[in-house]
Design a protein around this motif. Structure first.
Motif, PDB file in Angstrom:
ATOM      1  N   UNK A  55      16.663 -16.378   2.800  1.00 44.14           N
ATOM      2  CA  UNK A  55      17.862 -17.215   2.711  1.00 44.14           C
ATOM      3  C   UNK A  55      17.829 -18.347   3.735  1.00 44.14           C
ATOM      4  N   UNK A  56      17.020 -18.202   4.779  1.00 42.16           N
ATOM      5  CA  UNK A  56      16.869 -19.260   5.782  1.00 42.16           C
ATOM      6  C   UNK A  56      15.553 -19.055   6.506  1.00 42.16           C
ATOM      7  N   UNK A  57      14.939 -20.166   6.935  1.00 44.99           N
ATOM      8  CA  UNK A  57      13.675 -20.111   7.656  1.00 44.99           C
ATOM      9  C   UNK A  57      13.682 -21.187   8.732  1.00 44.99           C
ATOM     10  N   UNK A  58      13.225 -20.821   9.940  1.00 43.01           N
ATOM     11  CA  UNK A  58      13.179 -21.793  11.028  1.00 43.01           C
ATOM     12  C   UNK A  58      13.041 -21.099  12.364  1.00 43.01           C
ATOM     13  N   UNK A  59      12.771 -21.870  13.384  1.00 45.75           N
ATOM     14  CA  UNK A  59      12.547 -21.294  14.706  1.00 45.75           C
ATOM     15  C   UNK A  59      13.845 -20.952  15.438  1.00 45.75           C
ATOM     16  N   UNK A  60      14.976 -21.499  15.000  1.00 42.84           N
ATOM     17  CA  UNK A  60      16.211 -21.309  15.747  1.00 42.84           C
ATOM     18  C   UNK A  60      17.304 -20.615  14.951  1.00 42.84           C
ATOM     19  N   UNK A  61      16.992 -20.077  13.776  1.00 46.26           N
ATOM     20  CA  UNK A  61      18.044 -19.412  13.015  1.00 46.26           C
ATOM     21  C   UNK A  61      18.413 -18.079  13.687  1.00 46.26           C
ATOM     22  N   UNK A  62      19.666 -17.741  13.617  1.00 41.13           N
ATOM     23  CA  UNK A  62      20.160 -16.506  14.241  1.00 41.13           C
ATOM     24  C   UNK A  62      21.494 -16.146  13.582  1.00 41.13           C
ATOM     25  N   UNK A  63      21.632 -14.931  13.058  1.00 42.56           N
ATOM     26  CA  UNK A  63      20.697 -13.814  13.136  1.00 42.56           C
ATOM     27  C   UNK A  63      19.528 -13.991  12.164  1.00 42.56           C
ATOM     28  N   UNK A  64      18.512 -13.147  12.365  1.00 44.59           N
ATOM     29  CA  UNK A  64      17.350 -13.180  11.489  1.00 44.59           C
ATOM     30  C   UNK A  64      16.830 -11.759  11.311  1.00 44.59           C
ATOM     31  N   UNK A  65      15.965 -11.586  10.311  1.00 43.92           N
ATOM     32  CA  UNK A  65      15.528 -10.239   9.940  1.00 43.92           C
ATOM     33  C   UNK A  65      14.036 -10.000  10.105  1.00 43.92           C
ATOM     34  N   UNK A  66      13.247 -11.072  10.112  1.00 48.57           N
ATOM     35  CA  UNK A  66      11.787 -10.911  10.144  1.00 48.57           C
ATOM     36  C   UNK A  66      11.153 -12.149  10.747  1.00 48.57           C
ATOM     37  N   UNK A  67       9.853 -12.029  11.033  1.00 53.01           N
ATOM     38  CA  UNK A  67       9.065 -13.156  11.538  1.00 53.01           C
ATOM     39  C   UNK A  67       8.087 -13.608  10.460  1.00 53.01           C
ATOM     40  N   UNK A  68       7.928 -14.907  10.362  1.00 52.77           N
ATOM     41  CA  UNK A  68       6.969 -15.512   9.441  1.00 52.77           C
ATOM     42  C   UNK A  68       5.578 -15.443  10.074  1.00 52.77           C
ATOM     43  N   UNK A  69       4.633 -14.805   9.406  1.00 53.66           N
ATOM     44  CA  UNK A  69       3.288 -14.619   9.959  1.00 53.66           C
ATOM     45  C   UNK A  69       2.364 -15.812   9.711  1.00 53.66           C
ATOM     46  N   UNK A  70       2.833 -16.801   8.951  1.00 52.24           N
ATOM     47  CA  UNK A  70       1.984 -17.949   8.650  1.00 52.24           C
ATOM     48  C   UNK A  70       1.080 -17.755   7.447  1.00 52.24           C
ATOM     49  N   UNK A  71       1.351 -16.739   6.644  1.00 52.30           N
ATOM     50  CA  UNK A  71       0.569 -16.482   5.426  1.00 52.30           C
ATOM     51  C   UNK A  71       1.508 -16.482   4.225  1.00 52.30           C
ATOM     52  N   UNK A  72       1.172 -17.276   3.210  1.00 54.59           N
ATOM     53  CA  UNK A  72       2.011 -17.427   2.036  1.00 54.59           C
ATOM     54  C   UNK A  72       1.161 -17.295   0.775  1.00 54.59           C
ATOM     55  N   UNK A  73       1.805 -16.919  -0.306  1.00 54.12           N
ATOM     56  CA  UNK A  73       1.193 -16.994  -1.621  1.00 54.12           C
ATOM     57  C   UNK A  73       2.125 -17.871  -2.450  1.00 54.12           C
ATOM     58  N   UNK A  74       1.684 -19.089  -2.732  1.00 56.35           N
ATOM     59  CA  UNK A  74       2.544 -20.058  -3.397  1.00 56.35           C
ATOM     60  C   UNK A  74       2.337 -20.054  -4.909  1.00 56.35           C
ATOM     61  N   UNK A  75       3.435 -19.931  -5.609  1.00 54.56           N
ATOM     62  CA  UNK A  75       3.446 -20.107  -7.053  1.00 54.56           C
ATOM     63  C   UNK A  75       3.338 -21.599  -7.354  1.00 54.56           C
ATOM     64  N   UNK A  76       2.734 -21.986  -8.473  1.00 55.16           N
ATOM     65  CA  UNK A  76       2.645 -23.416  -8.799  1.00 55.16           C
ATOM     66  C   UNK A  76       3.996 -24.118  -8.819  1.00 55.16           C
ATOM     67  N   UNK A  77       5.065 -23.382  -9.098  1.00 55.78           N
ATOM     68  CA  UNK A  77       6.399 -23.989  -9.106  1.00 55.78           C
ATOM     69  C   UNK A  77       6.796 -24.516  -7.731  1.00 55.78           C
ATOM     70  N   UNK A  78       6.105 -24.066  -6.679  1.00 56.54           N
ATOM     71  CA  UNK A  78       6.421 -24.530  -5.327  1.00 56.54           C
ATOM     72  C   UNK A  78       6.171 -26.023  -5.154  1.00 56.54           C
ATOM     73  N   UNK A  79       5.334 -26.609  -6.017  1.00 54.34           N
ATOM     74  CA  UNK A  79       5.090 -28.046  -5.902  1.00 54.34           C
ATOM     75  C   UNK A  79       6.356 -28.855  -6.153  1.00 54.34           C
ATOM     76  N   UNK A  80       7.304 -28.278  -6.890  1.00 56.70           N
ATOM     77  CA  UNK A  80       8.569 -28.981  -7.088  1.00 56.70           C
ATOM     78  C   UNK A  80       9.319 -29.116  -5.769  1.00 56.70           C
ATOM     79  N   UNK A  81       9.218 -28.104  -4.903  1.00 52.94           N
ATOM     80  CA  UNK A  81       9.861 -28.190  -3.588  1.00 52.94           C
ATOM     81  C   UNK A  81       9.160 -29.220  -2.718  1.00 52.94           C
ATOM     82  N   UNK A  82       7.836 -29.337  -2.859  1.00 51.45           N
ATOM     83  CA  UNK A  82       7.100 -30.375  -2.127  1.00 51.45           C
ATOM     84  C   UNK A  82       7.586 -31.749  -2.567  1.00 51.45           C
ATOM     85  N   UNK A  83       7.770 -31.930  -3.863  1.00 48.68           N
ATOM     86  CA  UNK A  83       8.231 -33.221  -4.388  1.00 48.68           C
ATOM     87  C   UNK A  83       9.646 -33.540  -3.917  1.00 48.68           C
ATOM     88  N   UNK A  84      10.480 -32.518  -3.760  1.00 45.56           N
ATOM     89  CA  UNK A  84      11.877 -32.732  -3.387  1.00 45.56           C
ATOM     90  C   UNK A  84      12.049 -32.987  -1.896  1.00 45.56           C
TER      91      UNK A  84
END
Length: 239
Positions: free
Chosen positions: A160-189
């Motif tokens: 629901x949110x991602x960033x270095x300063x969000x609080x509260x938070x539930x997990x840490x991003x390890x820097x590994x992703x599996x991107x679906x091709x639909x993610x390119x729409x977010x790149x375009x936006x």
């Protein structure tokens, strides 16, 4: 499954260590940082890998070509590597085509178990959903959590949110992703030059980014000299 490794940045926070060599070639326990990720890819059965180059591109490309770790490496140059990391991701678009792919960071030590978990989890996801490998904050000291990218999750594991300063938070991003091709729409936006978190925030807003628990698998994000020392200590403890 194929993989993209973002390796274009200048690693400025490592100071003198990156003045004459790219950050991925800085050594941890006698081996280049990126060697650990290449080993993990090979162990996870990934063969086709694109490396996005920028700072000291020729030096890094030559080193990787000489030690490919059994991978079929492609090199893509991002001339605007001093701008947002979104430009390095966008540089991989033609290579990735319409297929899903792993997105990894060259300065993160990653284990094959993390990559396998992402690949295994994909089969159970709805169409259009991308994945991020997530770790429990409880595993890490406060100073590490303060530097890490954080994830807020809903009860079904969607980010629901991602960033270095969000609080509260539930997990840490390890820097590994599996991107679906639909993610390119977010790149375009997103703005053409921006941080990756801006793109992932758009995926999260569309309920299109889900966390995958890595279950205690090994990883470490290296930004500073202190991180190098800590990573070496962790590797020594694992032997």
């Amino acid at each position: 499954m194929r993989a993209v490794i973002l390796a274009a940045g200048d690693g400025g926070r490592l100071g003198h260590l990156t003045r004459e060599r790219p950050k991925p070639l800085v050594e941890v326990a006698g081996r280049p940082i990126i060697a650990y990720t290449l080993d993990a890819l090979a162990a996870a059965g990934i063969r086709d890998v694109a490396v996005i180059l920028g700072y000291r591109a020729a030096q890094l490309g030559e080193a990787l070509a000489a030690a490919s770790h059994g991978l079929a490496l492609s090199f893509i140059y991002n001339a605007r590597f001093r701008e947002g990391a979104s430009l390095s991701l966008a540089a991989a678009r033609q290579w990735a085509g319409s297929d899903p792919f792993l997105l990894l960071m060259a300065d993160h030590l990653l284990s094959a178990a993390i990559l396998r978990r992402l690949i295994e989890a994909r089969a159970a996801q709805p169409a259009g959903v991308s994945l991020v490998a997530a770790d429990s904050p409880a595993r890490w000291p406060e100073d590490y959590r303060d530097e890490a990218t954080r994830l807020a999750l809903d009860p079904e594991g969607f980010v629901t949110a991602i960033g270095k300063r969000i609080d509260p938070y539930d997990a840490l991003d390890t820097g590994a992703f599996l991107l679906d091709p639909a993610a390119w729409r977010a790149v375009d936006a997103a703005p053409e030059s921006c941080e990756l978190s801006a793109i992932f925030a758009r995926l999260a807003a569309g309920r299109a980014l889900r966390a995958v628990d890595i279950g205690g698998a090994h990883w470490y994000d290296i930004d500073t000299g202190a991180d190098l020392e800590a990573a070496e200590a962790l590797l020594a403890a694992r032997q």
